[in-house]
Scaffold this active site. Structure first.
Site, PDB file in Angstrom:
ATOM      1  N   TYR A 294      -7.494   1.050  -3.872  1.00  0.00           N
ATOM      2  CA  TYR A 294      -6.461   1.485  -4.499  1.00  0.00           C
ATOM      3  C   TYR A 294      -5.821   0.120  -5.190  1.00  0.00           C
ATOM      4  O   TYR A 294      -5.811  -1.214  -4.983  1.00  0.00           O
ATOM      5  CB  TYR A 294      -5.351   2.408  -3.724  1.00  0.00           C
TER       6      TYR A 294
ATOM      7  N   THR B  55       1.582  -4.556   4.046  1.00  0.00           N
ATOM      8  CA  THR B  55       1.490  -4.813   5.610  1.00  0.00           C
ATOM      9  C   THR B  55       1.036  -6.085   5.789  1.00  0.00           C
ATOM     10  O   THR B  55       0.931  -6.849   6.830  1.00  0.00           O
ATOM     11  CB  THR B  55       0.411  -3.820   6.150  1.00  0.00           C
ATOM     12  N   ASP B  56       0.353  -6.821   4.759  1.00  0.00           N
ATOM     13  CA  ASP B  56      -0.229  -8.082   4.739  1.00  0.00           C
ATOM     14  C   ASP B  56       0.324  -9.034   5.451  1.00  0.00           C
ATOM     15  O   ASP B  56       0.148 -10.106   6.011  1.00  0.00           O
ATOM     16  CB  ASP B  56      -1.031  -8.591   3.577  1.00  0.00           C
TER      17      ASP B  56
ATOM     18  N   GLU C  59      -2.555 -35.233  26.633  1.00  0.00           N
ATOM     19  CA  GLU C  59      -1.357 -36.317  26.654  1.00  0.00           C
ATOM     20  C   GLU C  59      -1.534 -36.777  25.331  1.00  0.00           C
ATOM     21  O   GLU C  59      -0.302 -37.115  24.568  1.00  0.00           O
ATOM     22  CB  GLU C  59      -1.894 -37.072  27.607  1.00  0.00           C
TER      23      GLU C  59
ATOM     24  N   LYS D  86      -0.134  -8.037  12.616  1.00  0.00           N
ATOM     25  CA  LYS D  86      -0.825  -6.991  12.167  1.00  0.00           C
ATOM     26  C   LYS D  86      -2.245  -7.288  12.849  1.00  0.00           C
ATOM     27  O   LYS D  86      -2.935  -8.358  12.588  1.00  0.00           O
ATOM     28  CB  LYS D  86      -1.043  -7.206  10.418  1.00  0.00           C
TER      29      LYS D  86
ATOM     30  N   THR E 189       0.858  -1.295  -0.143  1.00  0.00           N
ATOM     31  CA  THR E 189       0.038   0.230  -0.002  1.00  0.00           C
ATOM     32  C   THR E 189       0.969   1.263   0.136  1.00  0.00           C
ATOM     33  O   THR E 189       0.274   2.300  -0.578  1.00  0.00           O
ATOM     34  CB  THR E 189      -0.970  -0.206   1.283  1.00  0.00           C
TER      35      THR E 189
HETATM   36  N1  ASP Z   1      -2.529  -5.226   0.557  1.00  0.00           N
HETATM   37  C1  ASP Z   1      -1.762  -4.412   0.754  1.00  0.00           C
HETATM   38  C2  ASP Z   1      -0.214  -5.475   0.978  1.00  0.00           C
HETATM   39  O1  ASP Z   1       0.125  -6.022   1.648  1.00  0.00           O
HETATM   40  C3  ASP Z   1      -1.868  -3.909   2.273  1.00  0.00           C
HETATM   41  C4  ASP Z   1      -1.072  -3.020   2.612  1.00  0.00           C
HETATM   42  O2  ASP Z   1       0.233  -2.819   2.117  1.00  0.00           O
HETATM   43  O3  ASP Z   1      -1.387  -2.464   3.791  1.00  0.00           O
HETATM   44  O4  ASP Z   1       0.388  -5.163  -0.197  1.00  0.00           O
END
Ligand code: ASP
Length: 347
Positions: free
Chosen positions: A45, A111-112, A305, A184, A31
């Site tokens: 996006y 972030t994923d 167990e 996350k 992102t």
């Molecule tokens: N879908 C995106 C990614 O992980 C989400 C992000 O970057 O926040 O590339």
């Protein structure tokens, strides 16, 4: 006209100035490299559509903080991460870290899967130099985009002395979190990365990084894994526990040739009684099974167990996606349950 030379030339000032650190920024997409035609749009996006050169135009101040070199390793949404990109990224990162002219590396990332990439790097890079991952929750075209400040803070952390030997960290939203423990936690909020029961390693306040803690878990130079020895990563599947479960997906994983299974169990890694026979069949075929938890916090420790007897290995505090990385790395060393158990207890 007489020039006041002492005013325009102050050698002591120039000599006392700290030379700027040299930082490599490796870009992978996400992102932070996402664009939308609507500046109020924070979800529709296209991630990985701006290059690192485009991204850096929003932070001209970086040139006052460090000398920057850039390398576009990939440009993907990190949900599309693959073993091949991981290995390429780890090799490239190690390449820059080996260069005596480079003081540290920043990696821009979606972030994923940032927590998975970062945990892998934390275990396979051989360096004391700072390695900082950074992403953003809002695309670079959004109003109040968080990427530019996150990049500035990431570079500041990378140039800071306390980041040396701290392992791989993520800097976002004014926080410094270690990649072993961070996850996350929110689909869209900028305050998404949390280390839950372990807490952050530090913070960036007033533009200045402050570290307060260090992880006692081995990382970077203190691990038995090195990117120089790893040419491929084995397939490991995650099976998610749920009510009314059976062994169908576990058997499918075994049939399709998986090398290991992480069971994202209930609570303390509890296993549905109808999934147990499938997991047992896996261990009988020498496919290691890790018990992790779908709860998102806390440790998985010994419980029934029968599960211990079956040779299932506790994930401890690693969530399923982190346990998957560690099992992939462990399998590059050994298939023996006792060895994999030792590795899970160590890292
Ligand atoms: N879908 C995106 C990614 O992980 C989400 C992000 O970057 O926040 O590339």
């Amino acid at each position: 006209m007489k020039l006041n030379l002492s005013f325009i030339y102050k050698p002591e000032l120039i000599l006392n100035q700290e030379p700027k650190k040299k930082i490599a920024i490796l870009a992978t997409g996400g992102t932070i490299a996402g664009r939308s035609s609507d500046e109020s749009d924070t979800t529709g996006y296209v991630p990985g559509s701006a290059s690192i050169a485009d991204i850096l135009t929003s932070v001209p101040v970086l040139k006052d903080i460090a000398h920057i070199v850039t390398d576009q390793v990939s440009n993907i949404g990190s949900e599309d991460m693959t073993n091949d990109i991981w290995l390429k990224l780890a090799e490239r990162t190690q390449f820059y870290l080996n260069d005596p002219l480079i003081d540290g590396v920043v990696i821009t990332h979606g972030t994923d899967t940032l927590e998975e990439t970062g945990f892998l790097l934390n275990l396979v890079l051989k360096t004391q130099k700072p390695v900082v991952l950074v992403g953003s929750m809002r695309p670079c075209t959004a109003i109040s985009a968080d990427g530019p400040m996150n990049i500035i803070e990431a570079v500041k952390v990378t140039t800071c002395e306390q980041a040396r030997g701290a392992g791989v960290v993520v800097v976002m939203n004014d926080e410094i979190n270690g990649l072993r423990d961070v996850t996350k936690t929110n689909t869209s909020n900028v305050d998404t990365f949390q280390s839950r029961i372990f807490g952050a390693l530090g913070t960036v306040s007033g533009g200045v990084p402050y570290f307060f803690k260090k992880s006692v878990k081995p990382h970077t130079i203190d691990t038995e894994f090195s990117i120089e020895d790893i040419k491929s990563l084995p397939r490991v599947d995650i099976i998610y526990a749920h009510a009314d479960q059976d062994s169908t997906l576990i058997d499918a994983a075994i049939e399709s040739g998986t090398s290991g299974i992480v069971y994202a169990g209930f609570g303390n890694g509890s296993i549905h009684k109808n999934a147990f026979p499938g997991l047992l069949r896996a261990t009988e075929k020498e496919i290691p099974v890790i018990r992790s938890s779908r709860t998102g916090s806390g440790l998985v420790v010994d419980s029934a167990e029968a599960w211990t007897q079956a040779g299932f290995i506790n994930a401890g505090s690693l969530n399923p996606q982190k346990a998957r990385i560690l099992l992939q790395l462990a399998l590059t060393k050994s298939k023996k349950v006792s060895e994999i158990k030792r590795i899970f207890e160590t890292y």
